[in-house]
Enzyme design. Structure first.
Site, PDB file in Angstrom:
ATOM      1  N   LYS A 113      17.489  30.299  23.022  1.00  0.00           N
ATOM      2  CA  LYS A 113      18.882  30.337  22.560  1.00  0.00           C
ATOM      3  C   LYS A 113      19.048  31.331  21.425  1.00  0.00           C
ATOM      4  O   LYS A 113      20.084  31.980  21.316  1.00  0.00           O
ATOM      5  CB  LYS A 113      19.333  28.948  22.098  1.00  0.00           C
ATOM      6  N   LYS A 199      16.885  28.454  35.288  1.00  0.00           N
ATOM      7  CA  LYS A 199      17.511  27.146  35.505  1.00  0.00           C
ATOM      8  C   LYS A 199      19.038  27.251  35.471  1.00  0.00           C
ATOM      9  O   LYS A 199      19.582  28.119  34.791  1.00  0.00           O
ATOM     10  CB  LYS A 199      16.987  26.111  34.508  1.00  0.00           C
ATOM     11  N   LYS A 202      24.661  25.606  31.470  1.00  0.00           N
ATOM     12  CA  LYS A 202      26.061  25.697  31.023  1.00  0.00           C
ATOM     13  C   LYS A 202      26.324  27.029  30.349  1.00  0.00           C
ATOM     14  O   LYS A 202      27.444  27.495  30.304  1.00  0.00           O
ATOM     15  CB  LYS A 202      26.338  24.613  29.985  1.00  0.00           C
TER      16      LYS A 202
HETATM   17  P1  AMP Z   1      22.441  19.898  28.298  1.00  0.00           P
HETATM   18  O1  AMP Z   1      23.256  20.602  29.320  1.00  0.00           O
HETATM   19  O2  AMP Z   1      21.511  20.854  27.609  1.00  0.00           O
HETATM   20  O3  AMP Z   1      23.227  19.037  27.365  1.00  0.00           O
HETATM   21  O4  AMP Z   1      21.466  18.930  29.108  1.00  0.00           O
HETATM   22  C1  AMP Z   1      21.758  17.590  29.410  1.00  0.00           C
HETATM   23  C2  AMP Z   1      20.710  17.000  30.322  1.00  0.00           C
HETATM   24  O5  AMP Z   1      20.682  17.695  31.575  1.00  0.00           O
HETATM   25  C3  AMP Z   1      19.280  17.077  29.784  1.00  0.00           C
HETATM   26  O6  AMP Z   1      18.601  15.882  30.114  1.00  0.00           O
HETATM   27  C4  AMP Z   1      18.675  18.238  30.513  1.00  0.00           C
HETATM   28  O7  AMP Z   1      17.282  18.116  30.652  1.00  0.00           O
HETATM   29  C5  AMP Z   1      19.362  18.153  31.867  1.00  0.00           C
HETATM   30  N1  AMP Z   1      19.454  19.469  32.500  1.00  0.00           N
HETATM   31  C6  AMP Z   1      20.141  20.554  32.033  1.00  0.00           C
HETATM   32  N2  AMP Z   1      20.025  21.600  32.879  1.00  0.00           N
HETATM   33  C7  AMP Z   1      19.243  21.186  33.919  1.00  0.00           C
HETATM   34  C8  AMP Z   1      18.762  21.800  35.122  1.00  0.00           C
HETATM   35  N3  AMP Z   1      19.075  23.057  35.437  1.00  0.00           N
HETATM   36  N4  AMP Z   1      17.989  21.061  35.949  1.00  0.00           N
HETATM   37  C9  AMP Z   1      17.691  19.779  35.640  1.00  0.00           C
HETATM   38  N5  AMP Z   1      18.103  19.130  34.529  1.00  0.00           N
HETATM   39  C10 AMP Z   1      18.875  19.816  33.676  1.00  0.00           C
END
Ligand code: AMP
Ligand code: TRP
Length: 336
Positions: A113, A199, A202
Protein backbone atom coordinates in the site's frame (compact mmCIF):
# COMPACT_ATOMS: atom_id res chain seq x y z
CA UNK A 1 -17.74 -25.17 28.26
CA UNK A 2 -18.96 -22.05 26.44
CA UNK A 3 -18.52 -21.51 22.76
CA UNK A 4 -15.23 -20.22 21.40
CA UNK A 5 -15.18 -16.61 20.31
CA UNK A 6 -14.81 -15.39 16.72
CA UNK A 7 -13.97 -11.84 15.66
CA UNK A 8 -13.56 -10.45 12.17
CA UNK A 9 -14.12 -7.26 10.20
CA UNK A 10 -14.16 -5.56 6.83
CA UNK A 11 -13.29 -1.96 6.01
CA UNK A 12 -15.96 0.40 4.73
CA UNK A 13 -13.89 1.47 1.76
CA UNK A 14 -15.60 1.10 -1.59
CA UNK A 15 -17.78 -1.77 -2.50
CA UNK A 16 -17.49 -5.32 -1.23
CA UNK A 17 -16.39 -7.70 -3.95
CA UNK A 18 -16.44 -11.44 -4.53
CA UNK A 19 -13.03 -11.78 -2.82
CA UNK A 20 -14.37 -10.27 0.39
CA UNK A 21 -17.43 -12.48 0.20
CA UNK A 22 -15.77 -15.78 -0.65
CA UNK A 23 -12.59 -15.18 1.38
CA UNK A 24 -14.28 -13.81 4.47
CA UNK A 25 -18.01 -13.19 4.97
CA UNK A 26 -19.31 -16.42 3.49
CA UNK A 27 -17.06 -18.32 5.89
CA UNK A 28 -18.29 -16.30 8.84
CA UNK A 29 -21.85 -17.25 7.91
CA UNK A 30 -21.02 -20.92 7.49
CA UNK A 31 -19.46 -21.39 10.92
CA UNK A 32 -21.39 -18.83 12.96
CA UNK A 33 -23.55 -21.38 14.77
CA UNK A 34 -20.49 -23.02 16.32
CA UNK A 35 -19.11 -19.81 17.82
CA UNK A 36 -19.92 -16.66 19.76
CA UNK A 37 -19.25 -14.09 17.02
CA UNK A 38 -18.36 -10.41 16.83
CA UNK A 39 -18.27 -8.83 13.37
CA UNK A 40 -17.24 -5.22 13.13
CA UNK A 41 -17.20 -2.64 10.39
CA UNK A 42 -13.63 -1.40 10.78
CA UNK A 43 -14.16 2.27 10.00
CA UNK A 44 -11.05 3.43 11.88
CA UNK A 45 -9.01 1.37 9.43
CA UNK A 46 -10.79 3.08 6.53
CA UNK A 47 -8.96 6.38 7.06
CA UNK A 48 -5.46 4.87 6.89
CA UNK A 49 -5.61 5.77 3.19
CA UNK A 50 -7.13 9.03 1.90
CA UNK A 51 -10.91 8.85 2.35
CA UNK A 52 -14.03 10.87 1.56
CA UNK A 53 -15.83 12.18 4.67
CA UNK A 54 -19.01 12.52 2.62
CA UNK A 55 -19.30 8.79 2.03
CA UNK A 56 -17.79 7.20 5.16
CA UNK A 57 -21.02 7.04 7.21
CA UNK A 58 -23.04 5.63 4.35
CA UNK A 59 -20.31 3.12 3.44
CA UNK A 60 -20.41 1.99 7.08
CA UNK A 61 -24.16 1.35 6.84
CA UNK A 62 -23.60 -0.49 3.56
CA UNK A 63 -21.13 -2.95 5.05
CA UNK A 64 -23.30 -3.59 8.10
CA UNK A 65 -26.33 -4.18 5.84
CA UNK A 66 -24.29 -6.51 3.65
CA UNK A 67 -23.25 -8.56 6.69
CA UNK A 68 -26.93 -9.12 7.41
CA UNK A 69 -27.81 -9.65 3.74
CA UNK A 70 -25.10 -12.31 3.40
CA UNK A 71 -26.67 -14.24 6.26
CA UNK A 72 -25.06 -13.09 9.50
CA UNK A 73 -27.64 -14.10 12.10
CA UNK A 74 -28.07 -11.96 15.21
CA UNK A 75 -28.95 -15.02 17.21
CA UNK A 76 -25.31 -16.08 17.02
CA UNK A 77 -23.51 -12.91 16.06
CA UNK A 78 -23.04 -9.31 17.14
CA UNK A 79 -22.56 -6.62 14.48
CA UNK A 80 -21.04 -3.30 15.47
CA UNK A 81 -19.03 -0.32 14.26
CA UNK A 82 -15.40 -0.19 15.39
CA UNK A 83 -15.33 3.58 16.07
CA UNK A 84 -18.39 3.28 18.34
CA UNK A 85 -16.37 1.24 20.83
CA UNK A 86 -13.63 3.57 22.02
CA UNK A 87 -11.64 0.74 23.61
CA UNK A 88 -10.30 -0.10 20.13
CA UNK A 89 -8.37 3.16 19.79
CA UNK A 90 -7.27 3.07 23.39
CA UNK A 91 -5.91 -0.45 23.33
CA UNK A 92 -4.21 0.31 20.01
CA UNK A 93 -2.26 3.08 21.77
CA UNK A 94 -1.19 0.81 24.60
CA UNK A 95 -0.10 -1.88 22.12
CA UNK A 96 1.75 0.73 20.04
CA UNK A 97 4.05 1.37 22.91
CA UNK A 98 5.19 -2.23 23.16
CA UNK A 99 5.33 -3.01 19.42
CA UNK A 100 8.80 -2.67 17.86
CA UNK A 101 8.80 -0.45 14.80
CA UNK A 102 10.61 -3.00 12.67
CA UNK A 103 7.76 -5.53 13.15
CA UNK A 104 5.49 -3.10 11.30
CA UNK A 105 7.97 -2.18 8.61
CA UNK A 106 8.05 -5.85 7.61
CA UNK A 107 4.33 -6.10 6.85
CA UNK A 108 3.74 -7.01 3.22
CA UNK A 109 0.41 -5.19 2.98
CA UNK A 110 2.03 -2.02 4.32
CA UNK A 111 4.81 -2.21 1.77
CA UNK A 112 2.33 -2.79 -1.06
CA UNK A 113 0.00 0.00 0.00
CA UNK A 114 2.88 2.38 0.76
CA UNK A 115 4.20 1.93 -2.77
CA UNK A 116 0.75 2.78 -4.15
CA UNK A 117 0.45 5.87 -1.93
CA UNK A 118 3.84 7.30 -2.95
CA UNK A 119 4.68 10.36 -0.83
CA UNK A 120 1.39 10.26 0.97
CA UNK A 121 1.95 7.49 3.55
CA UNK A 122 0.42 8.20 6.97
CA UNK A 123 1.61 6.89 10.33
CA UNK A 124 -1.83 5.28 10.50
CA UNK A 125 -1.08 3.09 7.48
CA UNK A 126 2.02 1.74 9.19
CA UNK A 127 0.14 1.33 12.45
CA UNK A 128 -2.87 -0.36 10.90
CA UNK A 129 -1.91 -3.91 12.02
CA UNK A 130 -1.63 -2.77 15.66
CA UNK A 131 -5.18 -1.44 15.53
CA UNK A 132 -6.20 -4.76 13.99
CA UNK A 133 -4.45 -6.58 16.84
CA UNK A 134 -6.43 -4.43 19.29
CA UNK A 135 -9.69 -5.34 17.50
CA UNK A 136 -8.95 -9.01 17.94
CA UNK A 137 -7.37 -9.08 21.39
CA UNK A 138 -10.12 -6.98 23.01
CA UNK A 139 -12.60 -9.80 22.44
CA UNK A 140 -10.33 -12.64 23.59
CA UNK A 141 -10.99 -14.08 20.14
CA UNK A 142 -10.08 -17.74 19.65
CA UNK A 143 -10.55 -17.67 15.88
CA UNK A 144 -10.25 -14.97 13.24
CA UNK A 145 -11.78 -15.94 9.87
CA UNK A 146 -10.02 -13.98 7.12
CA UNK A 147 -8.62 -14.32 3.61
CA UNK A 148 -5.07 -15.47 3.01
CA UNK A 149 -3.74 -11.89 2.72
CA UNK A 150 -4.35 -11.29 6.44
CA UNK A 151 -2.25 -14.20 7.71
CA UNK A 152 0.80 -12.06 8.45
CA UNK A 153 -1.33 -9.61 10.46
CA UNK A 154 -2.61 -12.49 12.56
CA UNK A 155 0.93 -13.63 13.26
CA UNK A 156 1.78 -10.10 14.35
CA UNK A 157 -1.28 -10.05 16.62
CA UNK A 158 -0.04 -13.22 18.31
CA UNK A 159 3.46 -11.79 18.68
CA UNK A 160 2.08 -8.65 20.33
CA UNK A 161 -0.04 -10.71 22.72
CA UNK A 162 2.95 -12.90 23.60
CA UNK A 163 5.06 -9.83 24.28
CA UNK A 164 2.42 -8.30 26.57
CA UNK A 165 2.03 -11.59 28.41
CA UNK A 166 5.80 -12.03 28.79
CA UNK A 167 6.33 -8.54 30.09
CA UNK A 168 3.25 -7.89 32.18
CA UNK A 169 1.34 -11.04 33.16
CA UNK A 170 1.63 -12.14 36.77
CA UNK A 171 3.02 -15.64 37.28
CA UNK A 172 0.89 -18.44 35.82
CA UNK A 173 -1.57 -16.00 34.23
CA UNK A 174 -2.02 -14.34 30.86
CA UNK A 175 -3.23 -10.85 30.04
CA UNK A 176 -4.21 -11.51 26.43
CA UNK A 177 -5.44 -14.60 24.64
CA UNK A 178 -3.60 -15.82 21.53
CA UNK A 179 -5.93 -16.02 18.51
CA UNK A 180 -5.69 -18.41 15.58
CA UNK A 181 -6.47 -17.51 11.97
CA UNK A 182 -9.28 -19.43 10.30
CA UNK A 183 -8.44 -19.50 6.61
CA UNK A 184 -10.39 -21.75 4.29
CA UNK A 185 -8.56 -23.03 1.30
CA UNK A 186 -11.22 -22.42 -1.31
CA UNK A 187 -11.94 -18.75 -1.92
CA UNK A 188 -9.05 -17.64 0.29
CA UNK A 189 -7.47 -15.83 -2.64
CA UNK A 190 -9.83 -14.68 -5.36
CA UNK A 191 -7.84 -13.12 -8.20
CA UNK A 192 -8.47 -10.07 -10.36
CA UNK A 193 -10.55 -10.50 -13.53
CA UNK A 194 -8.01 -8.49 -15.49
CA UNK A 195 -4.86 -10.18 -14.15
CA UNK A 196 -4.97 -13.70 -12.71
CA UNK A 197 -1.70 -13.19 -10.83
CA UNK A 198 -3.03 -10.33 -8.66
CA UNK A 199 -5.69 -10.55 -5.99
CA UNK A 200 -9.10 -9.01 -6.53
CA UNK A 201 -8.96 -5.77 -4.60
CA UNK A 202 -11.11 -2.77 -3.69
CA UNK A 203 -8.19 -0.50 -4.43
CA UNK A 204 -7.62 -1.64 -8.03
CA UNK A 205 -8.40 1.44 -10.14
CA UNK A 206 -10.16 -0.70 -12.76
CA UNK A 207 -13.80 -1.59 -11.99
CA UNK A 208 -13.46 -4.35 -14.59
CA UNK A 209 -11.04 -6.19 -12.30
CA UNK A 210 -13.68 -7.15 -9.73
CA UNK A 211 -17.27 -8.26 -9.34
CA UNK A 212 -18.94 -6.28 -6.59
CA UNK A 213 -21.67 -7.85 -4.49
CA UNK A 214 -24.03 -5.05 -5.53
CA UNK A 215 -23.25 -5.14 -9.28
CA UNK A 216 -26.27 -5.37 -11.59
CA UNK A 217 -26.72 -8.53 -13.70
CA UNK A 218 -25.70 -6.50 -16.77
CA UNK A 219 -22.50 -5.31 -15.13
CA UNK A 220 -21.60 -8.84 -14.04
CA UNK A 221 -22.22 -10.19 -17.52
CA UNK A 222 -20.13 -7.46 -19.10
CA UNK A 223 -17.22 -7.90 -16.68
CA UNK A 224 -17.11 -11.64 -17.23
CA UNK A 225 -17.45 -11.28 -20.99
CA UNK A 226 -14.44 -8.93 -21.07
CA UNK A 227 -12.30 -10.58 -18.41
CA UNK A 228 -8.80 -11.74 -19.25
CA UNK A 229 -8.48 -15.29 -20.60
CA UNK A 230 -6.10 -17.15 -22.89
CA UNK A 231 -6.22 -18.80 -26.30
CA UNK A 232 -5.84 -22.42 -25.19
CA UNK A 233 -8.77 -24.72 -25.86
CA UNK A 234 -10.06 -26.83 -22.99
CA UNK A 235 -10.19 -25.46 -19.44
CA UNK A 236 -8.13 -26.81 -16.54
CA UNK A 237 -7.29 -26.02 -12.93
CA UNK A 238 -3.77 -25.64 -11.55
CA UNK A 239 -1.84 -24.91 -14.75
CA UNK A 240 0.77 -22.35 -13.63
CA UNK A 241 0.77 -20.92 -17.16
CA UNK A 242 -2.98 -20.23 -16.90
CA UNK A 243 -3.69 -18.27 -13.70
CA UNK A 244 -6.88 -16.72 -15.13
CA UNK A 245 -8.25 -20.12 -16.05
CA UNK A 246 -7.59 -21.47 -12.57
CA UNK A 247 -9.25 -18.46 -10.95
CA UNK A 248 -12.38 -18.49 -13.14
CA UNK A 249 -12.91 -22.23 -12.78
CA UNK A 250 -12.43 -21.85 -9.02
CA UNK A 251 -15.06 -19.14 -8.89
CA UNK A 252 -17.43 -21.26 -10.93
CA UNK A 253 -16.92 -24.21 -8.57
CA UNK A 254 -17.57 -22.23 -5.39
CA UNK A 255 -20.54 -20.30 -6.74
CA UNK A 256 -22.22 -23.34 -8.29
CA UNK A 257 -21.56 -25.53 -5.25
CA UNK A 258 -19.84 -28.14 -7.44
CA UNK A 259 -16.60 -29.87 -6.47
CA UNK A 260 -13.35 -29.13 -8.22
CA UNK A 261 -13.33 -32.52 -9.92
CA UNK A 262 -16.92 -32.12 -11.15
CA UNK A 263 -15.99 -28.76 -12.66
CA UNK A 264 -12.75 -30.12 -14.13
CA UNK A 265 -14.75 -32.82 -15.91
CA UNK A 266 -17.54 -30.48 -17.03
CA UNK A 267 -15.15 -27.88 -18.48
CA UNK A 268 -12.30 -29.97 -19.89
CA UNK A 269 -13.45 -29.60 -23.52
CA UNK A 270 -15.01 -26.16 -23.26
CA UNK A 271 -13.86 -22.94 -24.86
CA UNK A 272 -14.26 -19.54 -23.20
CA UNK A 273 -17.29 -18.67 -25.34
CA UNK A 274 -19.14 -21.58 -23.80
CA UNK A 275 -17.83 -21.17 -20.24
CA UNK A 276 -18.27 -17.43 -19.66
CA UNK A 277 -22.10 -17.35 -19.89
CA UNK A 278 -22.22 -20.25 -17.40
CA UNK A 279 -20.02 -18.37 -14.94
CA UNK A 280 -22.03 -15.17 -15.41
CA UNK A 281 -25.25 -17.05 -14.71
CA UNK A 282 -24.06 -18.64 -11.45
CA UNK A 283 -22.57 -15.33 -10.29
CA UNK A 284 -25.80 -13.43 -11.00
CA UNK A 285 -27.96 -16.10 -9.36
CA UNK A 286 -25.75 -16.32 -6.26
CA UNK A 287 -25.75 -12.58 -5.70
CA UNK A 288 -29.45 -11.95 -6.38
CA UNK A 289 -30.76 -13.03 -2.95
CA UNK A 290 -28.03 -11.00 -1.22
CA UNK A 291 -28.91 -7.92 -3.27
CA UNK A 292 -32.64 -8.26 -2.58
CA UNK A 293 -32.09 -8.61 1.15
CA UNK A 294 -29.61 -5.71 1.13
CA UNK A 295 -32.20 -3.36 -0.41
CA UNK A 296 -34.78 -4.38 2.15
CA UNK A 297 -32.38 -3.67 5.05
CA UNK A 298 -31.10 -0.37 3.68
CA UNK A 299 -34.71 0.79 3.29
CA UNK A 300 -35.26 0.19 6.99
CA UNK A 301 -32.72 2.50 8.58
CA UNK A 302 -34.38 2.34 12.01
CA UNK A 303 -33.84 -1.40 12.09
CA UNK A 304 -30.21 -1.09 11.03
CA UNK A 305 -29.61 1.59 13.66
CA UNK A 306 -31.08 -0.66 16.33
CA UNK A 307 -28.84 -3.54 15.25
CA UNK A 308 -25.75 -1.34 15.51
CA UNK A 309 -26.84 0.19 18.81
CA UNK A 310 -27.37 -3.18 20.41
CA UNK A 311 -24.14 -4.42 18.85
CA UNK A 312 -22.22 -1.55 20.39
CA UNK A 313 -23.56 -2.35 23.86
CA UNK A 314 -22.65 -6.02 23.62
CA UNK A 315 -19.22 -5.25 22.18
CA UNK A 316 -18.47 -2.59 24.79
CA UNK A 317 -19.30 -4.95 27.62
CA UNK A 318 -16.59 -7.37 26.47
CA UNK A 319 -14.04 -4.86 25.18
CA UNK A 320 -14.02 -2.61 28.25
CA UNK A 321 -13.28 -5.55 30.53
CA UNK A 322 -10.24 -6.51 28.47
CA UNK A 323 -9.04 -2.93 28.32
CA UNK A 324 -9.24 -2.65 32.11
CA UNK A 325 -7.33 -5.92 32.44
CA UNK A 326 -4.53 -4.62 30.21
CA UNK A 327 -4.37 -1.25 31.96
CA UNK A 328 -4.18 -2.95 35.33
CA UNK A 329 -1.38 -5.19 34.09
CA UNK A 330 0.54 -2.15 32.81
CA UNK A 331 0.21 -0.54 36.22
CA UNK A 332 -2.18 2.33 35.49
CA UNK A 333 -3.87 4.20 38.31
CA UNK A 334 -7.55 3.23 37.94
CA UNK A 335 -10.00 6.12 37.36
CA UNK A 336 -10.88 7.62 40.76
P1 AMP B 1 -10.61 -5.73 3.03
O1 AMP B 1 -11.21 -5.58 1.68
O2 AMP B 1 -9.13 -5.49 2.98
O3 AMP B 1 -11.31 -4.98 4.11
O4 AMP B 1 -10.73 -7.28 3.39
C1 AMP B 1 -11.81 -7.84 4.10
C2 AMP B 1 -11.71 -9.35 4.13
O5 AMP B 1 -11.78 -9.89 2.80
C3 AMP B 1 -10.40 -9.89 4.71
O6 AMP B 1 -10.69 -11.03 5.50
C4 AMP B 1 -9.59 -10.27 3.51
O7 AMP B 1 -8.68 -11.30 3.79
C5 AMP B 1 -10.66 -10.74 2.54
N1 AMP B 1 -10.24 -10.54 1.15
C6 AMP B 1 -9.97 -9.35 0.54
N2 AMP B 1 -9.62 -9.54 -0.75
C7 AMP B 1 -9.67 -10.88 -0.98
C8 AMP B 1 -9.43 -11.71 -2.13
N3 AMP B 1 -9.09 -11.19 -3.31
N4 AMP B 1 -9.59 -13.05 -1.99
C9 AMP B 1 -9.96 -13.57 -0.80
N5 AMP B 1 -10.20 -12.86 0.33
C10 AMP B 1 -10.07 -11.53 0.24
N1 TRP C 1 -7.17 -5.80 8.03
C1 TRP C 1 -8.36 -6.44 7.62
C2 TRP C 1 -8.47 -6.40 6.10
O1 TRP C 1 -8.09 -5.48 5.46
C3 TRP C 1 -9.59 -5.83 8.22
C4 TRP C 1 -9.58 -5.97 9.69
C5 TRP C 1 -9.39 -4.98 10.61
C6 TRP C 1 -9.76 -7.17 10.42
N2 TRP C 1 -9.48 -5.47 11.88
C7 TRP C 1 -9.70 -6.80 11.79
C8 TRP C 1 -9.98 -8.49 10.04
C9 TRP C 1 -9.82 -7.75 12.78
C10 TRP C 1 -10.10 -9.44 11.06
C11 TRP C 1 -10.02 -9.08 12.42
O2 TRP C 1 -8.99 -7.27 5.55
Amino acid sequence: MGKQRVLSGVQPTGNLHLGNYLGAIRNWVEVQREYDNFFCVVDLHAITVPHDPKTLANDTYTIAALYLACGIDLEYSTIFVQSHVTAHSELAWLLNCITPLNWLERMIQFKEKAIKQGENVSVGLLDYPVLMAADILLYDADKVPVGEDQKQHLELTRDIAIRINDKYASKGKTVLKLPDPLIRQEGARVMSLTDGTRKMSKSDPSEMSRINLLDSPDAIEKKIKRCKTDTIKGLTFDDPERPECNNLLGLYAILSGKTKSEVALECQDMGWGQFKPLLAEVAINSLKPIQDKYKEIMDNRDYLDSVLREGRHKAEAVANQTLTRVKNALGYLPPL
